[in-house]
Design a protein around this motif. Sequence first.
Motif, short mmCIF file in Angstrom:
data_model
loop_
_atom_site.label_atom_id
_atom_site.label_comp_id
_atom_site.label_asym_id
_atom_site.label_seq_id
_atom_site.Cartn_x
_atom_site.Cartn_y
_atom_site.Cartn_z
N ASP A 4 44.00 46.36 34.67
CA ASP A 4 44.42 45.74 35.93
C ASP A 4 45.68 44.91 35.74
N GLU A 5 45.75 44.19 34.61
CA GLU A 5 46.92 43.36 34.34
C GLU A 5 48.18 44.21 34.15
N PHE A 8 49.27 45.55 37.55
CA PHE A 8 49.85 44.47 38.34
C PHE A 8 51.28 44.16 37.89
N LEU A 12 54.76 44.99 39.92
CA LEU A 12 55.63 43.86 40.28
C LEU A 12 57.02 44.06 39.71
N LYS A 42 47.70 23.00 36.33
CA LYS A 42 47.21 23.74 37.50
C LYS A 42 45.88 23.15 37.99
N CYS A 46 45.25 21.51 41.57
CA CYS A 46 44.14 22.03 42.38
C CYS A 46 43.23 20.90 42.84
N ASP A 54 45.83 27.21 47.24
CA ASP A 54 45.77 28.67 47.36
C ASP A 54 46.52 29.26 46.18
N ASP A 55 45.80 29.79 45.23
CA ASP A 55 46.38 30.33 44.00
C ASP A 55 47.49 31.35 44.29
N LYS A 56 47.29 32.19 45.28
CA LYS A 56 48.27 33.23 45.60
C LYS A 56 49.56 32.66 46.18
N GLN A 57 49.48 31.47 46.78
CA GLN A 57 50.66 30.84 47.35
C GLN A 57 51.32 29.85 46.39
N ARG A 60 53.16 31.69 40.86
CA ARG A 60 54.02 32.86 40.95
C ARG A 60 54.19 33.52 39.58
N ARG A 103 62.29 35.48 40.61
CA ARG A 103 61.24 36.16 41.36
C ARG A 103 61.35 37.67 41.19
#
Length: 118
Positions: A4-5, A8, A12, A42, A46, A54-57, A60, A103
């Motif tokens: 999966d990594e 991903f 990206l 982190k 949190c 929100d981890d996804k926001q 990065r 990015r």
Amino acid sequence: VGSDEYIFVSTLFLSTMPANSLIHSIQRIENKAQHEAFALHKKTVCREVGADFDDKQMVRMLFHGTSEASTHDIIHGIAAGFEPSAAGTSTGAIWGDGTYFARDASYSNDYAGISVSS
């Protein structure tokens, strides 16, 4: 390959590269001390942000382009990891001292040396 990594990261990476780009290999290299410092920070953020975290926001995946020789230093150097004091020594530091990340892989690719393997 196939994890999966890997999927991903490769997706990206290729999403901002020219269509004819190829990935020869992907290697996960992790600086334990820096990774643990990141994880601790982190966790602190949190806790401070609470339910709005929100981890996804807020986290990065970024790219860093460098030469093969610099890659070796980042991994195996005396102060292994990204060291702001060594940043910009070959490409300059247009925004001041520090380690730069992008990015888009296509932007970092402009700073990566071309390596030809036999």
